[in-house]
Write a protein that holds these residues in place. Structure first.
Motif, PDB file in Angstrom:
ATOM      1  N   GLY B 316       0.827  -1.206   0.000  1.00 52.37           N
ATOM      2  CA  GLY B 316       0.000   0.000   0.000  1.00 52.37           C
ATOM      3  C   GLY B 316       0.864   1.260   0.000  1.00 52.37           C
ATOM      4  N   MET B 317       2.192   1.070   0.034  1.00 54.61           N
ATOM      5  CA  MET B 317       3.060   2.247   0.012  1.00 54.61           C
ATOM      6  C   MET B 317       3.035   2.907  -1.357  1.00 54.61           C
ATOM      7  N   ASN B 318       3.292   4.225  -1.343  1.00 46.51           N
ATOM      8  CA  ASN B 318       3.157   4.993  -2.572  1.00 46.51           C
ATOM      9  C   ASN B 318       4.495   5.352  -3.208  1.00 46.51           C
ATOM     10  N   PHE B 319       5.542   4.541  -2.983  1.00 44.32           N
ATOM     11  CA  PHE B 319       6.820   4.882  -3.610  1.00 44.32           C
ATOM     12  C   PHE B 319       6.668   4.909  -5.125  1.00 44.32           C
TER      13      PHE B 319
ATOM     14  N   THR D 309       4.424  -2.376  10.616  1.00 38.30           N
ATOM     15  CA  THR D 309       3.178  -1.929  10.006  1.00 38.30           C
ATOM     16  C   THR D 309       3.086  -0.400  10.044  1.00 38.30           C
ATOM     17  N   PHE D 310       3.582   0.173  11.147  1.00 38.92           N
ATOM     18  CA  PHE D 310       3.589   1.629  11.226  1.00 38.92           C
ATOM     19  C   PHE D 310       4.450   2.218  10.114  1.00 38.92           C
ATOM     20  N   VAL D 312       5.373   0.983   7.178  1.00 36.73           N
ATOM     21  CA  VAL D 312       4.780   0.916   5.824  1.00 36.73           C
ATOM     22  C   VAL D 312       3.563   1.809   5.730  1.00 36.73           C
ATOM     23  N   GLY D 313       2.890   2.005   6.884  1.00 41.22           N
ATOM     24  CA  GLY D 313       1.760   2.935   6.892  1.00 41.22           C
ATOM     25  C   GLY D 313       2.200   4.348   6.554  1.00 41.22           C
ATOM     26  N   VAL D 314       3.383   4.737   7.047  1.00 41.40           N
ATOM     27  CA  VAL D 314       3.880   6.088   6.786  1.00 41.40           C
ATOM     28  C   VAL D 314       3.958   6.356   5.284  1.00 41.40           C
ATOM     29  N   TYR D 315       4.513   5.360   4.562  1.00 46.75           N
ATOM     30  CA  TYR D 315       4.683   5.586   3.125  1.00 46.75           C
ATOM     31  C   TYR D 315       3.440   5.215   2.327  1.00 46.75           C
ATOM     32  N   GLY D 316       2.381   4.898   3.032  1.00 45.66           N
ATOM     33  CA  GLY D 316       1.092   4.729   2.371  1.00 45.66           C
ATOM     34  C   GLY D 316       0.292   6.020   2.408  1.00 45.66           C
ATOM     35  N   MET D 317       0.841   7.048   3.068  1.00 50.45           N
ATOM     36  CA  MET D 317       0.111   8.324   3.143  1.00 50.45           C
ATOM     37  C   MET D 317       0.106   9.009   1.775  1.00 50.45           C
ATOM     38  N   ASN D 318      -0.923   9.793   1.571  1.00 50.33           N
ATOM     39  CA  ASN D 318      -1.130  10.391   0.262  1.00 50.33           C
ATOM     40  C   ASN D 318      -0.747  11.863   0.207  1.00 50.33           C
ATOM     41  N   PHE D 319       0.191  12.320   1.075  1.00 49.14           N
ATOM     42  CA  PHE D 319       0.554  13.735   1.021  1.00 49.14           C
ATOM     43  C   PHE D 319       1.114  14.094  -0.355  1.00 49.14           C
ATOM     44  N   MET D 322       5.813  14.429  -0.385  1.00 49.59           N
ATOM     45  CA  MET D 322       6.569  13.496   0.453  1.00 49.59           C
ATOM     46  C   MET D 322       7.813  13.130  -0.329  1.00 49.59           C
ATOM     47  N   LEU D 325       9.119   9.492  -1.221  1.00 50.92           N
ATOM     48  CA  LEU D 325       8.383   8.664  -2.176  1.00 50.92           C
ATOM     49  C   LEU D 325       9.006   8.744  -3.570  1.00 50.92           C
TER      50      LEU D 325
ATOM     51  N   THR E 309       0.157   4.222  14.030  1.00 46.09           N
ATOM     52  CA  THR E 309      -0.370   3.550  12.841  1.00 46.09           C
ATOM     53  C   THR E 309      -1.723   4.134  12.443  1.00 46.09           C
ATOM     54  N   VAL E 312      -0.998   7.559  10.619  1.00 43.19           N
ATOM     55  CA  VAL E 312      -0.578   7.433   9.214  1.00 43.19           C
ATOM     56  C   VAL E 312      -1.696   6.840   8.379  1.00 43.19           C
ATOM     57  N   TYR E 315      -3.953   9.563   6.892  1.00 45.14           N
ATOM     58  CA  TYR E 315      -3.494  10.245   5.674  1.00 45.14           C
ATOM     59  C   TYR E 315      -3.232   9.280   4.536  1.00 45.14           C
ATOM     60  N   LEU E 325      -3.673  17.034   2.904  1.00 39.93           N
ATOM     61  CA  LEU E 325      -2.790  16.339   1.963  1.00 39.93           C
ATOM     62  C   LEU E 325      -2.087  17.315   1.030  1.00 39.93           C
TER      63      LEU E 325
END
Lengths: 355, 355, 355, 355, 355
Positions: B316-319, D309-310, D312-319, D322, D325, E309, E312, E315, E325
């Motif tokens: 689910g990461m957005n890299f 999980t935290f 990977v959650g960080v990089y799942g954010m849609n800012f 970022m 990313l 968690t 994140v 977002y 965002l």
């Protein structure tokens, strides 16, 4: 209080035996001496300030009761000891407010040391106070640490000549004094028991750390109660069984009545101890019951939501090719699956009686 | 009930010894006096209202049994005491329904105080009721708090002359009365034991907080039972061993039979206490077993889904550059990995016997 | 220390009985012999280096007290044994610093073996030291492992003729020695009790593993204390009751005073043991209370955030058709739902008294 | 079984003393009476159907052993009672299969009531069966509930004249009977002990709820065993010590041998009880050990994956902004951080000895 | 081993009394008989193969010690029994290696049965071995299961005439034998105690399941130790107190020395049991301490990362309108909030003393 007493114990170390030192709470108030002299027809009550003033009464054939409230005046006790020919070791025992209940049979006297017990109405602390009773032919001398109102009813019975007390001798007077002490024991143990019933309720409903501390304090009090009343049993048994010349056969029947009371008292103390132990079990169980409750909530919430979070995580993945994402009914279907899962979990929990 | 009794205890404080005060549940109902007068050929039964009416019977050589139901009428008891020359302290004991079982050997009488015990069929509360038995040469006087049907069978045996009761003396009548009380003990302890078997089942199947409370109450009842029956053993042992002039040698054999019963009773009470303690262990174990069950479910669910959630979180990461996301078989491969992981976990759980 | 002692025990195995071997801590320091010889008018004190030097004193009618500090000089003890005609087995007992308190009645002497107990002020370790007292007609010989200052006050009373000690015989001197030992017991058990009160506080506030270890060590010390003082009771009871020719009837009264003290001591030891057991219950409860606190925090945090994480996970899904995502107020609405959920959970926790 | 017995107890209530009622399991089968009559030279064995048939044997100077299997035939027992002049209360005891072991010394007889104990091989339930032994001058009468094969070996020794049994009297025959009963006790307690060793293993390896239940049942059986054998000790001690005219001095030596066996038995029972209590501690520890294991797995899995999980959650954010990313090595770097974190956790767990 | 023994017990069932059967571990090795015959001047030692060979020695006035190693040769024991006129029941006791320590006073002999105890150095299993000592006028016969080196030192003292042994009679020889057995008890209990100190350390540092199992095994060994030494106390007390003709008054003093040792031993055993119980408390506490540690780690990790968690996750939502965002500082702000949250949690944990 108890700490102060103990410290004083060490003050005595190294002194030759029979050195009179008061062991107890320090105090400044005056010692009060009361004399009651009576026979069938006549009665006289007087507060005196010097021991010598009571000597004339001792020489009459009337019953003389000398009550000394406050044993911290060592000189006073020493003078009485001289007058009555008491061994210095016995005077030491009278002055040591920490002494174990005992009975000493002397040539011309009988010395009985007992404890008066009070249970504090708020914190249920057991406070003990030493009473020494010296029985001579027509004389009773009582030494008490404080002036207590326990003896008032005896005094008024003497003054108003209620019952047989005026007709009977010094041995009967001592019986009345000991009886009032033992009656107090019964009263106080009943108050402790009443409090246990309160504790019981709280243990089941609110088993806090404070309750445990109270149970612990309470147990300590019961142990102290027992420590003071157990040897009293022996003392009274001796008064009942042995043939002391100062106690008339007809009075011994009364002592056997006290003996029955103190046996009953010891039964009650043992019963109370047994109940306290059971109460502790209830406490521990209540605590672990609450623990179970907490764990159940955690488990239910985690077990329901962790799988759901996984499912929604699946469809949060960003794979280029995830056919479900494109389906028109994909989103509602996921909700359907999740509702189904949650419902079956609730059925599972219900079957296990968790909710 | 028990609270009320205790309160009354304090009513007595400060009174001279032998002051007659009823200690027990307050009540208004009339005191009932029944006289049965019998010998081999003749029998007479009468309800009377005044003590004086029974005096004529006492003067005959027949066996006379006077039963007084209700000891709250202090005057009545006092009059009987006068007639029989009883010491006021003994009358006090008779009136104090809290008294410990005892045996008093007097010049012309034998006074036995025992407890009748009832176990309430619903809440298994042990209720005790005091019975005082006064044995004279040809007389038995029983004082009981309530009229109990326990004596009916004795009465009917007298009336219908069943067994030897009509041929034997007052000592045999007292044996029959005490025997009926001890038989009741055995019956009631058996009912308590039967209930333990019920408790056992529930403890294993549904170890709720309520069950613990019931165990606790039950334990308290056993302690009360013991407190009342233990001293009775001593009383009956004295009746068996000592040579009282009112008990004929031939009757003493009967008393030794009761003595055996009461020893057996005390064995049973001790056994019951031991079993209650074990039962508590079972309870605590059942509770911790359920705790284990809860923890296992939580652990299984968490252990399975938390790693899975991590995996789906990865994708689910957005890299911008995540090659797997572009692979055509990426999504099914992730499912494959997750199924593999879950399966191996199930194997792990099974090996540990968790599922 | 204790290990060393035990090892030495095995050194004795296989030797014929009466072979004198010192069992105790190895040491090199010189043995010190002090003689005090006194009567009403005269007193002489001397440190001597050879046993023979004290023989002249033994032949006078004065009271002679020979104190030997250090029993590791086997030859010295052997010589004294020869002089006094002691059985080799008794010399063995004197040399074995591990011996149980005992009283031996010999033809011409009385041998009393007791323990002096010290509680270390820091770690509350109970250290015991053996004292053997040999009472002859006008002689007291004391054997101690180390020179202790406990006897200093007795010595100064003799020298300065305080109290009756100079007027009375060797039996009174032995009483004074034993009295100083038993007084020390009372002092030390009081120090242990004072420390328990410290422990109590710490147990409730900081129930660490270290506290438990301290309770355990403490309990072991109480057990050791009891092991050494319990048999002393028996020894002193014999001194009080039996009629030994070396103890005059007038002195026996003093021994009965020590007997009372040692009974009181044993009461205190038992009470202390009972309190230690209760303290352990408090400890376990405190530990499980903290466990509950930890679990509560975990449960509250998990129960609040796991559902919220699920909700935000839902709207992190990438379905093509998710109408909520397009709503203008979708995002605030989700926040609204989450705040509502959290609030209701807090109400739930408060109702359960978790926060 | 035990329930049925108890119910029957209440059937007796209210009957006059000595009313013969069988208390025990109901049964229909015939009562079997066997007579063995023997002296040195002669022996006769006969099954008889009526009591009267055995009277002739009683009148000879031979030893006569009458064995009655089945005590539910009240009439039969009553007839024997009449013949032997037994007190109705003793007949009651013989018929009451719930009676405590006892010894009654009568004018012409000695009545011994004991229990025969069987441990069921499967469920280890202790079954008790009452044996009453009546010893007259040349007569032994045994009453047993069922016919047991325990007596067969005695019978065959009589028939085949093995050992001294044919040369000795009825007192020796009773010794042989009691000896066989006590031997059975030893055998059965050994079987219980063997089973404990099985339990031990299972407790450590598979501490299930069922095991606890088995421990509980087992403990109850030990308590029952003890209840039946403890009073037997007293009975046999009386046989050994008291000088009954029916037991010759030379035979008393044999009874002292049984006495030693029953003391050893009681030692074994106490030891077994102590071991059961320890076993329970092992059980509780095993359970909490398993709990610890479960908690460890949960903690390890959660502690490893929740932080991951935290991340990977960080990089799942849609800012929108970022920077990570967009980095080319962002994705591998995250994996690197996660592997690092996991490794350090494993080191942490290993240090704590969790894995 | 113990199982084998028990099985054999059942081999005896049903045999007439006095039937000699060896109860113990089966063995094949030869029985060894050694005779030592001595007086002040003369000594002779011989290994013999037939019992008859020792008869001549018995007829002299020298002290004769016959030692039989191995009691499995039933015929041998039987022959000795015949020679010495021993009752078959006593021979049975000698052959039954399971027998309880006892003392039998016979017409011409004194039979003492004791246990020799060995603690296995590795697994601390207590192994017991029976020693029967038969004391006649000038004779001591010892029966032991195995040849033990415990008697070697006695033998060498006789041979080299060390101490008084050659000058004294058979009663002193028996004293030396019993003394060596009781010394062994003290040695072995000290070894058990040393091992407890090891256990203590491990319990606190590594409270594994294995440690508990060791505590359990250890407790069982202490119980076995006690079972074997407790009745020995009684045996030796009888030797000390009763006036047996074979023990001279001068020797009785030695027996009272052993009596003191065995009292001390029993004190030590009781102390050890008390310490074991406390140790178990420490174990349970250590286990629950570790549990707490595990729970703390879980709680800290979960409590820190679960809320993060969630944040994140917020977002990671895909709402069309999420203003944050788009903010340029949105991403760093989220990090700021998360760092703030984590820091405040660490402060919270520190306040609770969790880290």
């Amino acid at each position: 209080l108890s700490k102060k007493k103990r410290r004083n114990h060490s003050h005595k170390r190294g002194l030759p035996p029979g050195s009179l030192v008061y062991v107890g709470k320090e105090r400044q108030d005056d010692v009060k001496i009361t004399v009651i002299d009576y026979n069938k027809e006549h009665i006289e009550e007087r507060d005196i300030s010097k021991v010598q003033q009571c000597y004339p009464y001792l020489r009459t054939s009337n019953v003389t009761w000398i009550n000394i409230s406050g044993i911290h005046d060592v000189n006073l006790v020493e003078k009485i000891g001289e007058e009555f020919g008491l061994h210095p070791l016995l005077l030491e025992d009278i002055l040591n407010s920490d002494h174990r209940p005992k009975l000493s049979h002397l040539d011309q006297h009988l010395l009985v040391i007992l404890k008066r017990l009070y249970v504090h109405p708020d914190d249920f602390q057991v406070r003990d106070e030493q009473i020494s009773i010296l029985l001579g032919e027509n004389t009773v001398i009582t030494f008490q640490e404080n002036e207590a109102d326990d003896f008032d009813s005896i005094r008024s019975q003497i003054k108003e000549s209620i019952g047989d007390i005026r007709k009977l001798g010094a041995d009967f007077l001592m019986y009345r004094i000991i009886d009032s002490i033992v009656d107090r024991y019964l009263l106080e143990i009943e108050r402790l028991n009443d409090h246990i019933e309160q504790l019981e309720e709280e243990v089941v409903l609110h088993p806090t750390q404070q309750i445990l501390h109270r149970i612990y304090i309470f147990k300590k009090q019961i142990i102290r109660f027992r420590k003071n009343t157990w040897p009293a049993r022996e003392v009274i048994h001796k008064l009942e069984k042995n043939e002391y010349e100062f106690i008339q056969p007809s009075t011994r029947f009364y002592y056997s009545d006290i003996h029955e009371h103190i046996i009953q008292l010891n039964d009650m103390v043992e019963t109370t101890r047994g109940i306290m132990t059971s109460l502790l079990d209830v406490y521990f169980s209540s605590v672990s019951h609450r623990m179970n409750e907490i764990m159940k909530v955690l488990t239910i919430v985690s077990t329901v939501f962790i799988p759901l979070t996984f499912i929604v995580g699946v469809y949060g993945m960003n794979f280029a090719f995830m056919p479900e994402l494109e389906w028109h009914w994909g989103y509602p279907m996921v909700w359907g699956v999740m509702i189904l899962l949650t419902s079956s979990m609730f059925i599972f929990f219900r079957k296990r009686k968790w909710i």
